[in-house]
Design a protein around this motif. Sequence first.
Motif: not given
Length: 917
Positions: A853, A857, A860, A879, A902
Amino acid sequence: SYIGNSEFAVTDVIINIDEEDMQDFSFTLARAKCSNTPGLINITGDTTWENNNIILDNVTISNNAKLTITSTIGMGASVDMYVGQGSKLIVDGGKLTNACSSLWGGVDVYGDPDYSQSYTEYHGEVQVINGGCIQYAINGIETTQAPPRDGDGYAGGIIKIDSGTIRNNITGIKFNPFQNTKPGTGEPWPNVSYIKNCTFLTDTGLVKLQATPEQHISFLGVSGIPVTACDFYNTTQPQQDPAELGKGILSVDADFFMNGKCVEHDPQTFECTKWQQSRFANLDYGVYAINTHSNRAPTIKRTLFEQNYTGIYLSSTPQVSIYWNDFDIRKTNIQSAQNNQRYGGIYLNDACDGFMVEENYFYNDDENPLSGSDTSIGIVINNSGEVNNELYNNIFENLNYGTLAINCNRGTDVFSGLQIKCNVYDSCEFDVAVTTSLSDSANGIAAYQGSNANFPTAPAGNRFSNIGIHDDSDYSNDCENITYWHHTEQDSTSEHLVPDYHTPIPLVDPSENPNNIFFYKEESCPSNLPNNDTVDIDEEKNMMANYGNEADSVNNLLQNLKDGGDTEALNAEVQTSWPEEAYEVYTELMTNSPYLTDTVMVSSVEKESVLNPVMVTDILSANPQAAKSDSVQQSLDNRTNQLSNDQRAQIDQGLFSIGAMESLQSKLSHYKSQRSRSFYKIIRYYKNDTSSASSKDSLINMLEQENKLRADYTLALEYYDRLDTTNVMMCLNEISSSYNLTVAQQNQHQNYLDYFDILIDITASGRNILQADSTEKAELYTILDNSTGRLNALIRNTLILCDTLTYEEPYVFPGGLKASRVRYLPSNIKTQQNKLKIYPNPAGSYVVISYQLNKTDRNCRILFTDSKGSIAKIISLNNKKDHIVVSLNDLPNGLYLCILYANNQKIDALKLSKVAY
C-alpha cells in the motif's frame, strides 16, 4: 675542619663554615673524603645546629634527643641521618643538602609498627618548618623500622611538614607500610603525619647530577595523611621520556587527603570564600595511585593539575573522590612513534568502581586547541565494570576528547554500567567517545543513559558542543547500543541537550523523556557534593532503602510480564513445537509481546520449521528490543531461510523506538543507579571518616549486607587490610556456598583463593606483598594469566612494583569496530506495484497475507467472501506494514476470495482454499 671515621656523642655544633649555598662548596678536604666510608656521629641530647656545616659521617639522633637545624648542613656522599625512636629532627628554616658532587642518603625516621603513634617513645619524628629545606638526597625523608627488625617491610615514624621545601631528590618523602591504631583498642586509626604549605620541586640541579626523579611523595600502605596547599612541579623538560619528569605522588595500597587551603572567610558566616589550590605541574603523573591488595583510594579536591602528561592515574582504587579540581591538559602527539604516550587529565583504569568524579574543570588553553596532530583528553575510564558508576557534573572545554570510555564499562544486563550525566562539553572535537579493543559482548557503557522516569534528574542532562567536527562528534559509539534519554528542549534554549552528531550504528538513540521535563540546571543537575564536606548518613541510608524498594517493585512487575512470567516454560514451548502448531505458537508469542526476552526471541528465530519469515518479522517487530540485541540479530543472520531485506528493515525499525519492556527497564535502571549512588556515598564516607574508629566497622557491615559477589570480594580485601586472615578465609569460603557460580566465576574464585593464600603466607613471614620471593612471583604470574577484572589488576600492579612487569595504560580511539557491526537499517525501499500474496494456500488454521500500500492510502482492509459472495470476514490493515497473519479458525473449510481495498477501491484479489490438516 672535618670529623670522619669516628663515633662519639655531641650536644653542640660540630663544624663551622661560612658558605650559604652548599652546592658551591669546594673545600679540598671535603672533596677528598666524600668517597670514604663514613663514620658515625651520635646525637644524644637536645642540640641546635645554627651555623653552616659539612657532615661527612652518618648522624644518629637517639635517646629521645632533639636536633634542630637552622643553618645549611652539607651531607657527604651516601651519608644518612637516622632519627631514633622517641627522638626528633627539626629543620627549622635550615637546609639539609649534599656536600659532594653526588646525592646523599637522606633522613631515616624510625618507628615500631607494633605500637600506635600515640606512644611517641616508639616513633621518631621529623619536622620541616618555617622554610626549611631537604634536597639532593636519594630519599629526602623515609619512614623505616628501628633495628634489629629493620627490613621486614613495615615501618612507623612520624613526618610533619609545614612551610617547607623538598627539592631535587630521587624520592622526596617515602612512607613505608604502617597502620596506625587507636590507643587501647587497636582499631585502625589515621596516621598522625601531615604535609602542608610545602613546595616539592625538581629543577636542572638534579639533571646536572645525572639523576632522574621518581616521585616527590611515596605513600606505601599508609592511611589518612593530609596533604594541604602543596606545590609539586618540575621545571626541566624530559630528554627522551615523560617518565624523566617523575611523579608528584605515588600511592600504593594507601589513602591520603589532598586539598587546598582557605585564605579568605565570610566574616558573617565564616564560610570559606577563597581557596589556595594545591598544584601539580609539568610531571609525568601528578598522582599515580594503585592497589595490590587493598580497597584504599585517595580524596583529591581543590587542586590544579597543570600541563602534566597525566594528571591523575588510578588502578583498582574503588570509591575514589575527585572533585573541585582544575585540569589544564597537555597536548601530546598521537602519531608519534615514541612510547609511553599519555594524553589526559584523569585515567581510571580497571575496577575503579563507585567513584565520585564531579564538578571538575578540564580544559586546554592553547591558542588553537583542536588543530594539528596533538591530542588532549579530559578523562579516560577503562574497564570500570558492571557497577552503576556515574561521571557527573564536570566541564570539558577545548579538548580533542572530553570523555573516553574504553572496553567494559557495563554489565551483562541493561540495568548496570557507567552513566555519563550532567556534564558540559564546550568546543570539543569528540564530546563522548565509547570505544573498545575487544570483540567480546558487554563492552561499552550502560545501555540507558539517563532514564524515562518522571523526575527532573532522570534524563541524562549533558550539554553538548554541537559543532559537528565529525558526524559523531557529540557521541561516538563503537560498542553496544545506547538509548540516550534527554530533557525537553525549550524553544529559546542554547543548552544543546540532544547529541545531534552521533553514530547511527552501533546506535546512539536520542530519545526525549516522555514526561515533558524541561531542563533547569539547579533542578535537573543538582550538586551531589557534601556541604562543608559532610554527609548526612541517615538521609543517604533512607534514600538507598527507598530507591531499593522502588527498584524491587519495578523489577517484580517486569518479571511478571517478561515471557508471560515464565521464560523457561515459554522457551520450551517454542523449542518443542510442531509445524501444525505454528499459529498457536505465533499467537502466544504475540500475546506476550512486547515483553519477550532475547532467549525466547532467539528460539523463535531458530525454529524455522514452525515460524516462517513473516511470523518472525511480526514477532520481532512487536518487540523493538530485538533490533538492539546482538544475539537476536546474529540468529537472524544464521537462518537457513533468510528474511528479506525489507523484513529485516522492518525489524530494525525498533532501533528508533522504545518498547514497553525497554521503558520499564529504563525506570529500573534509574532506581538501581540512584540506589548505587547513595550506597557508594555511604561507603566513601566510612572509608574517609577519620573521626571515628566505628566507621571501619560500619563499612564492614555495609559490605556484609550487600549480598553481591563483587561486594564479598571487596569485603575480603577489607579484612586483609586489618590483617584479619581468619575472616578473609571465612568470607571467601562462604562465597562458594552462597552463590550459584558459573564455570568462569568458579575459576575466578579459585584464583582469588590462590591469591589470598600467597598474601597470608607473606604476612605470616613478616613481609609485605612488595617483598614477594621468586616462587611467589611465579605463582602471581600464573594467576595473572588466568584472571580477569579487579583481581587481574591487583596482581598486575603488584608485579609492576616488585618485578620486571612493564605495562602501559591503553588508549583506544573511535573508529575501531564499527565496520564489523553493520546491521540492516530502515531505508527508502522502492515502491512495488500494489499486489496481494497469500500463503500457505491451501491454508489450515492461519494464513499470511502480504500486501503493498501507499503511505497516503486510507480505509485499508481485506475482505473474505465465500462461494456465495457473502462477506465472511473483514480485516483492517495498517498501511505502514506490508503483511499480516490472520487466524482462519473462525471460518469453515471451503473456497474464499480475498479482496484488498484501499480508498474504498478494490486493489487486488486472490482465491484462498481453507482445508483441515
